[in-house]
Design an enzyme around this catalytic site. Structure first.
Site, PDB file in Angstrom:
ATOM      1  N   HIS A 183      -7.002   8.217  -0.674  1.00 35.65           N
ATOM      2  CA  HIS A 183      -7.254   6.465  -0.556  1.00 35.65           C
ATOM      3  C   HIS A 183      -8.582   6.596  -1.337  1.00 35.65           C
ATOM      4  O   HIS A 183      -9.506   7.635  -1.426  1.00 35.65           O
ATOM      5  CB  HIS A 183      -7.638   6.220   0.860  1.00 35.65           C
ATOM      6  N   HIS A 204       0.653  -1.228   0.065  1.00 36.61           N
ATOM      7  CA  HIS A 204      -0.196  -0.041   0.000  1.00 36.61           C
ATOM      8  C   HIS A 204       0.718   1.251  -0.003  1.00 36.61           C
ATOM      9  O   HIS A 204       0.712   2.043  -0.784  1.00 36.61           O
ATOM     10  CB  HIS A 204      -0.931  -0.077   1.345  1.00 36.61           C
ATOM     11  N   GLU A 205       1.906   1.469   0.813  1.00 34.12           N
ATOM     12  CA  GLU A 205       2.717   2.549   1.042  1.00 34.12           C
ATOM     13  C   GLU A 205       3.521   2.878  -0.247  1.00 34.12           C
ATOM     14  O   GLU A 205       3.799   3.613  -0.768  1.00 34.12           O
ATOM     15  CB  GLU A 205       3.727   2.309   2.182  1.00 34.12           C
ATOM     16  N   HIS A 261       1.443   4.565  -2.614  1.00 36.77           N
ATOM     17  CA  HIS A 261       1.407   5.633  -2.329  1.00 36.77           C
ATOM     18  C   HIS A 261       2.736   6.713  -3.005  1.00 36.77           C
ATOM     19  O   HIS A 261       2.525   7.708  -3.595  1.00 36.77           O
ATOM     20  CB  HIS A 261       1.149   6.089  -1.025  1.00 36.77           C
TER      21      HIS A 261
END
Ligand code: NAG
Ligand code: NAG
Length: 423
Positions: free
Chosen positions: A224, A161-162, A165
């Site tokens: 998100h 997920h990071e 980003h």
């Protein structure tokens, strides 16, 4: 029940520039797998979690490199600034730069008793606003080498997920690339690639926008997907046991124009599929939003998780379907509690066979031979699942991958012939 944890981005407050631009001069014409150079030197070698961190980072990097292609940089990435958020950029990276890399990622750690697992943000961009470097900060507080394999798998989801980003799933970039629209004080996605897919996916031909998450404070807001619409998608703002890296996330990055996504890497995601426009909007009247029924449990669409209806933080009267238990190598079955008459669910060992679904409990074996038929163990009546949903190309791969040409293609975090092994 563990409290879900928000994966916050950086707090950008009062910093005018928490990022910089460099002139990366030249790119190849063709798209090739992205080369990510990860620097973990700042991680503490004496931390008992050191090996775990390195392993998770490596798995996340391999997945990301296999999922995205870019026009490769012909030049070294040379920093013209001394810092990438918390990281002091090594002198070498400012002088000679980093060669054979399209993206530079610094990983560091801290240990605070706060409810975030990791934070991340890009820190350096090229002339076209393409991110070329970023930082991930891990919160040691939420890691332990003694964690169960399933918990480690959940952490891997957070780290991936990071990564996503840092590559650009960030409101600042989405705005820059004209992928968003502000409607009545809320930001929505509207870029063509994702909208074309979303129209088909939700079966809503009039769909024009997809909601971004407005919760989470200034650092996280609009970076998100809206949880009420996307539930367990990897780019929602809270970690979950049943996280899926879906085509939606891949299409967001692809719509920036920087990336080409390898869509076969997308996990099996079905949340709201064919459920119409209300499901896409994710309000309280969405068919995917649950009505609160205290203490009830039910199986997920793939019979992999036991779920419950968790009160929504936003809307008091409705809840979010939330995974409570991962059945791991077993599968979920619904039943009704005979005394309370509440709906419940439980994990059983089971197998798809030509005679039906073979279910085992305490050494006893029963067969489910038609959808919604019942079987019983110790007087407890268990409902049989829908055969075609239970036994399919995914069940042959432990529900963690898909059978393609007789071989399992495992989802993120799983491996082995039948995707039974974690990491
Ligand atoms: C976004 O739209 C504006 C206004 O139409 C345009 O000037 C700008 O070039 C666009 N930006 C990108 C990155 O396409
Ligand atoms: C899509 O919606 C239409 C009506 O709006 C319906 O007739 C059709 O069956 C739906 N398709 C799917 C695959 O659910």
């Amino acid at each position: 029940m563990k409290v879900l944890i928000l994966l916050l981005l950086w707090t950008i407050e009062c910093q005018v520039t928490d990022y910089s631009f460099i002139q990366v001069l030249d790119y190849n014409q063709d798209f090739d797998p992205i080369r990510i150079k990860v620097f973990t030197k700042k991680l503490d070698k004496d931390n008992p979690n050191h090996k775990l961190f390195k392993k998770l980072i490596k798995s996340a990097a391999l997945f990301t490199q296999d999922t995205y292609k870019v026009r490769r940089s012909k030049n070294n990435i040379v920093f013209n600034v001394k810092e990438c958020h918390h990281i002091k950029v090594p002198k070498k990276h400012r002088k000679r730069g980093i060669k054979n890399a399209d993206f530079v990622l610094y990983v560091t750690e801290t240990d605070v008793a706060e409810n975030w697992i990791a934070k991340s943000s890009p820190c350096l961009y090229d002339q076209n606003y393409r991110p070329v470097a970023g930082e991930i900060l891990l919160n040691n507080h939420h890691f332990s080498k003694k964690m169960s394999k399933l918990d480690k798998y959940e952490r891997l989801g957070t780290i991936v997920h990071e990564f996503t980003h840092t590559l650009g799933f960030h409101s600042r970039l989405l705005n820059h690339f004209n992928m968003t629209e502000m409607i009545q004080d809320k930001l929505y996605l509207k870029s063509p690639g994702i909208m074309e897919y979303a129209k088909q996916y939700f079966n809503c031909s009039s769909l024009q926008y997809l909601p971004l998450e407005d919760d989470g404070g200034p650092s996280s807001q609009y970076s998100h997907f809206e949880k009420m619409t996307f539930n367990q998608e990897i780019m929602t703002g809270t970690a979950s046991r049943d996280t899926v890296y879906s085509k939606f996330t891949m299409l967001v990055l692809q719509d920036t124009g920087i990336y080409q996504a390898n869509l076969v890497n997308a996990g099996r995601y079905q949340w709201g599929m064919n459920q119409g426009c209300l499901a896409a909007q994710g309000g309280c009247d969405s068919p995917t939003i649950c009505k609160l029924a205290k203490n009830e449990r039910f199986c997920s669409y793939n019979y992999q998780h036991i779920q419950f209806c968790k009160p929504s933080q936003k809307l008091a009267e409705c809840g979010l379907v939330t995974a409570l238990t991962d059945c791991n190598q077993r599968r979920c079955f619904n039943y009704q509690d005979p005394t309370t008459l509440l709906h419940k669910a439980k994990c059983f060992k089971s197998k798809c066979t030509s005679l039906g679904i073979r279910v085992k409990y305490n050494g006893e074996v029963q067969y489910c031979q038609s959808d919604f038929a019942t079987i019983s163990f110790d007087g407890q009546i268990i409902q049989c699942p829908v055969f075609k949903d239970f036994c399919n190309d995914y069940s042959a791969c432990n529900n963690r991958g898909q059978l393609i040409d007789g071989k399992c293609r495992c989802d993120l975090g799983f491996k082995g012939k039948k995707c039974k092994k974690l990491l």
